[in-house]
Design a protein around this motif. Structure first.
Motif, PDB file in Angstrom:
ATOM      1  N   ARG A 201       0.501  -1.382   0.373  1.00 41.89           N
ATOM      2  CA  ARG A 201      -0.104  -0.324  -0.424  1.00 41.89           C
ATOM      3  C   ARG A 201       0.780   1.246   0.716  1.00 41.89           C
ATOM      4  O   ARG A 201       0.545   2.041  -0.388  1.00 41.89           O
ATOM      5  N   ALA A 202       2.152   0.904   0.710  1.00 44.71           N
ATOM      6  CA  ALA A 202       2.456   2.503   0.724  1.00 44.71           C
ATOM      7  C   ALA A 202       3.187   3.276  -0.347  1.00 44.71           C
ATOM      8  O   ALA A 202       3.768   3.894  -0.958  1.00 44.71           O
ATOM      9  N   LEU A 203       3.817   1.731  -1.187  1.00 39.40           N
ATOM     10  CA  LEU A 203       4.884   1.808  -2.474  1.00 39.40           C
ATOM     11  C   LEU A 203       3.373   2.376  -3.378  1.00 39.40           C
ATOM     12  O   LEU A 203       3.149   3.050  -4.503  1.00 39.40           O
ATOM     13  N   ALA A 204       2.358   1.712  -3.265  1.00 38.04           N
ATOM     14  CA  ALA A 204       1.038   1.957  -4.024  1.00 38.04           C
ATOM     15  C   ALA A 204       0.617   3.581  -3.738  1.00 38.04           C
ATOM     16  O   ALA A 204       0.787   4.652  -4.844  1.00 38.04           O
ATOM     17  N   VAL A 205       1.064   3.748  -2.898  1.00 39.04           N
ATOM     18  CA  VAL A 205       0.560   5.956  -1.885  1.00 39.04           C
ATOM     19  C   VAL A 205       1.869   6.468  -2.807  1.00 39.04           C
ATOM     20  O   VAL A 205       1.654   7.237  -3.380  1.00 39.04           O
ATOM     21  N   GLU A 206       2.860   6.175  -2.891  1.00 41.07           N
ATOM     22  CA  GLU A 206       3.955   5.871  -3.528  1.00 41.07           C
ATOM     23  C   GLU A 206       3.745   6.575  -4.727  1.00 41.07           C
ATOM     24  O   GLU A 206       4.036   7.900  -5.436  1.00 41.07           O
ATOM     25  N   LYS A 207       3.884   5.167  -5.680  1.00 34.53           N
ATOM     26  CA  LYS A 207       3.437   5.261  -6.761  1.00 34.53           C
ATOM     27  C   LYS A 207       2.199   6.858  -7.405  1.00 34.53           C
ATOM     28  O   LYS A 207       2.431   7.309  -8.041  1.00 34.53           O
ATOM     29  N   GLU A 208       0.960   6.903  -6.749  1.00 39.58           N
ATOM     30  CA  GLU A 208       0.153   8.162  -7.018  1.00 39.58           C
ATOM     31  C   GLU A 208       1.302   8.930  -6.403  1.00 39.58           C
ATOM     32  O   GLU A 208       0.127   9.783  -7.108  1.00 39.58           O
ATOM     33  N   ALA A 209       1.790   8.967  -5.315  1.00 34.78           N
ATOM     34  CA  ALA A 209       1.919  11.168  -5.478  1.00 34.78           C
ATOM     35  C   ALA A 209       2.815  11.328  -6.412  1.00 34.78           C
ATOM     36  O   ALA A 209       3.011  11.967  -7.150  1.00 34.78           O
ATOM     37  N   ILE A 211       2.659   9.736  -9.133  1.00 38.96           N
ATOM     38  CA  ILE A 211       2.048  10.360 -10.970  1.00 38.96           C
ATOM     39  C   ILE A 211       1.037  11.495 -10.672  1.00 38.96           C
ATOM     40  O   ILE A 211       0.393  11.733 -11.468  1.00 38.96           O
ATOM     41  N   GLY A 212       0.588  11.598  -9.584  1.00 36.83           N
ATOM     42  CA  GLY A 212       0.474  12.927  -8.801  1.00 36.83           C
ATOM     43  C   GLY A 212       0.712  14.362  -9.211  1.00 36.83           C
ATOM     44  O   GLY A 212       0.498  15.667 -10.101  1.00 36.83           O
ATOM     45  N   GLU A 213       1.974  13.902  -8.899  1.00 36.48           N
ATOM     46  CA  GLU A 213       2.904  14.834  -8.759  1.00 36.48           C
ATOM     47  C   GLU A 213       3.838  15.314 -10.838  1.00 36.48           C
ATOM     48  O   GLU A 213       3.675  16.327 -11.316  1.00 36.48           O
ATOM     49  N   ASN A 214       3.599  14.599 -11.670  1.00 38.22           N
ATOM     50  CA  ASN A 214       3.830  14.055 -12.593  1.00 38.22           C
ATOM     51  C   ASN A 214       2.937  14.839 -13.198  1.00 38.22           C
ATOM     52  O   ASN A 214       2.864  16.061 -14.202  1.00 38.22           O
ATOM     53  N   GLU A 215       1.310  14.673 -13.434  1.00 35.35           N
ATOM     54  CA  GLU A 215       0.579  15.316 -13.526  1.00 35.35           C
ATOM     55  C   GLU A 215       0.122  16.377 -13.072  1.00 35.35           C
ATOM     56  O   GLU A 215       0.248  17.463 -14.498  1.00 35.35           O
TER      57      GLU A 215
END
Length: 334
Positions: A201-209, A211-215
């Protein structure tokens, strides 16, 4: 099982390659051997048949550990009758002379003896140890120790049995104790699973973050480019308006210059025309100044006739014609 063929007064037994057969007549062994075949009289003969192939015996052994816990050890003992004659003398392996079947159940008797010897051997090797130590033992080592004890068992040796090997399925305590022992391992496994879940989940959150920063970075870059596009469009529109205004100014100046030149030309033409008309009128007046009265009257009549409305019909009365004819005959001017 041996095959018995019946004849009058005598019978014939034919054994197979995995059975030991012997015949006792009046207490004396007359025939014996593996796969033996012989004639006998059913009234005086006692025949025994002992299997010499490898056989297995299941044994369920229960032992008590030093901490007063019960452990079940299911075992499978592989054995054979190494001394079949000795076994036939100690266990009832006699067969019916008519059917060739055992009169009793010798294998059950031997199985009970093997089960008891196995229980004693396993208990001798495991008793006095705590539960956790017993459950952590290598089953192969336990089986080897049990085989050594069984091969040295006097009761099995007395009936000619050779123990070939022992297999243990699993050493298991009582169900409640087993569940209690499994609980820490299950908790540890659950904790590891939870940790793996949290890490995932932490890895998923980091990836989502990420992705959000990239967006967000893409949106910022897009907004900057849109701003540049708007500024460029404004500059282009302003330059186009300035160019249109300059073109309009040039066109207005050109039209004004052309209108001025045209007005000047018209004014000069009108002035020249007026001067010419004035000169012509002056010349005409000079010419009229010397003309007589009749000439002036004729010119006036001509001008009048030119400006009169269109005459559709002309009516000449007799009076008018008479007067004109009179004047013409008298020589007067009309």
């Amino acid at each position: 099982m041996a095959k018995i063929t019946q004849f009058p007064f005598v019978r014939h037994l034919r054994g197979n390659a995995t059975t030991y057969s012997e015949c006792l007549t009046r207490g004396r062994r007359t025939h014996a051997g593996v796969g033996a075949g012989f004639w006998f009289r059913p009234l005086t003969a006692a025949i025994s048949e002992v299997p010499v192939d490898d056989r297995e015996q299941e044994a369920l052994v229960r032992i008590r550990t030093s901490d007063l816990q019960e452990v079940t050890a299911p075992a499978t003992v592989t054995y054979r009758f190494a001394e079949p004659a000795q076994a036939a003398g100690r266990v009832d392996f006699s067969i019916d002379p008519r059917t060739g079947r055992w009169v009793e159940n010798p294998l059950e008797t031997v199985g009970g003896m093997i089960h008891g010897a196995t229980a004693a051997a396993v208990a001798g090797g495991l008793n006095g140890r705590p539960l956790r130590e017993v459950l952590s033992l290598d089953l192969g080592d336990v089986a080897d120790a049990t085989v050594v004890r069984l091969q040295a068992d006097a009761r099995l040796m007395a009936i000619g049995i050779e123990v070939i090997g022992v297999r243990f399925a699993l050493l298991r305590p009582e169900p409640e104790v087993e569940r209690a022992l499994q609980l820490p391992a299950r908790e540890q496994v659950q904790q590891e699973a939870d940790r793996a879940t949290f890490e995932r989940r932490a890895l998923a959150v980091e990836k989502e973050a990420a992705i959000g920063e990239n967006e967000l970075a893409n949106q910022i870059e897009l907004a900057k480019r849109r701003e540049q596009l708007i500024a460029q469009n404004g500059a282009n529109a302003r330059r186009e308006a300035e160019d249109d205004a300059a073109a309009d100014a040039v066109r207005v100046r050109a039209e004004a210059s052309r209108g001025t030149a045209l007005a000047q030309a018209k004014a000069e033409a009108a002035r020249a025309l007026g001067e010419a008309e004035a000169d012509a009128e002056a010349a005409r007046l000079d010419a009229y100044r010397d003309a007589g009265r009749d000439l002036m009257l004729s010119l006036a009549l001509r001008e009048l006739a030119a400006n009169l409305p269109k005459v559709e019909q002309l009516v000449l009365t007799p009076d008018l014609l008479t007067g004109l004819l009179g004047r013409l005959t008298s020589g007067e001017r009309v």
